[in-house]
Design an enzyme around this catalytic site. Structure first.
Site, short mmCIF file in Angstrom:
data_model
loop_
_atom_site.label_atom_id
_atom_site.label_comp_id
_atom_site.label_asym_id
_atom_site.label_seq_id
_atom_site.Cartn_x
_atom_site.Cartn_y
_atom_site.Cartn_z
N HIS A 9 42.23 29.58 34.36
CA HIS A 9 43.68 29.06 34.18
C HIS A 9 44.46 30.15 34.89
CE1 HIS A 9 42.07 31.60 30.62
NE2 HIS A 9 43.42 32.03 31.08
N SER A 72 41.26 39.18 36.19
CA SER A 72 40.96 40.40 37.21
C SER A 72 40.15 40.11 38.16
CB SER A 72 40.16 41.22 35.93
OG SER A 72 38.86 40.68 35.66
N GLY A 73 39.38 38.76 38.43
CA GLY A 73 38.39 38.79 39.59
C GLY A 73 37.14 39.28 39.00
N GLU A 76 34.61 36.33 37.70
CA GLU A 76 34.66 35.22 38.77
C GLU A 76 33.48 35.97 39.87
OE1 GLU A 76 37.97 34.66 36.51
OE2 GLU A 76 37.62 36.45 37.72
N HIS A 103 30.62 44.99 56.62
CA HIS A 103 29.59 45.60 56.10
C HIS A 103 28.46 44.99 55.18
CE1 HIS A 103 31.26 50.14 56.89
NE2 HIS A 103 31.25 49.29 57.88
N ASN A 104 29.05 43.88 54.23
CA ASN A 104 28.17 43.53 53.50
C ASN A 104 27.86 41.98 53.58
OD1 ASN A 104 30.09 45.56 51.59
ND2 ASN A 104 28.03 45.79 51.60
#
Length: 162
Positions: A9, A72-73, A76, A103-104
């Site tokens: 939300h 905040s992320g 998720e 790099h990842n």
């Protein structure tokens, strides 16, 4: 490129604006939810579905990435990383967005929608999408090690073990 998006939300308004921005750039957008504001919604299913779709598209040879975001992320990112083959990275500036891809070979970016202005967050997402994986051997080797662990629990030998 196909971009799979999911939020909670806290990111619903951000999601709508982001989808317009990405569509204007020519991306194929798939929204995994939510569809309405509910302050008690549960984001994990939305983010997991987005990550599943990214992994499935990539397995079929389709260019795809994911964008997940909330207050905040963090949650998720954790949810997306539960999907085998998903490599979700929390980005909080241009460098972390770029390095996540370079790099990842991250295939999902997580953003804290309440931590940044819309313009800042979009700049991270755009950089993430535009940055290719470097393909350097050391990075590919490390990604392979994580994939092996994810698949069958294989770990490199512990150098401290006798």
């Amino acid at each position: 490129m196909r971009i799979h998006i999911a939020t909670d939300h806290a990111g619903l308004e951000f999601s709508t604006r982001l989808q317009h921005h990405l569509a204007e750039q020519g991306h194929d957008i798939v929204d995994h939810g939510p569809i309405e504001y509910d302050p008690l919604d549960d984001y994990p299913a939305f983010c997991i579905r987005a990550a599943q779709a990214v992994v499935a598209d990539q397995a079929e040879g389709r260019e795809a990435l994911g964008v997940v975001f909330g207050g905040s992320g963090n949650g998720e990112q954790i949810a997306a990383n539960k999907v085998r083959g998903a490599r979700a990275a929390l980005a909080w500036n241009l460098a972390t967005a770029e390095l996540a891809r370079e790099h990842n070979d991250a295939n999902v970016i997580a953003i804290g929608a309440r931590q940044h202005t819309f313009e800042e967050a979009v700049s991270f997402i755009d950089r993430f999408i535009q940055t290719p994986f470097s393909g350097e051997e050391r990075h590919a080797r490390r990604i392979g090690q994580m994939a092996a662990y994810e698949t069958d629990g294989t770990l490199a030998p512990d150098p401290r073990a006798s």
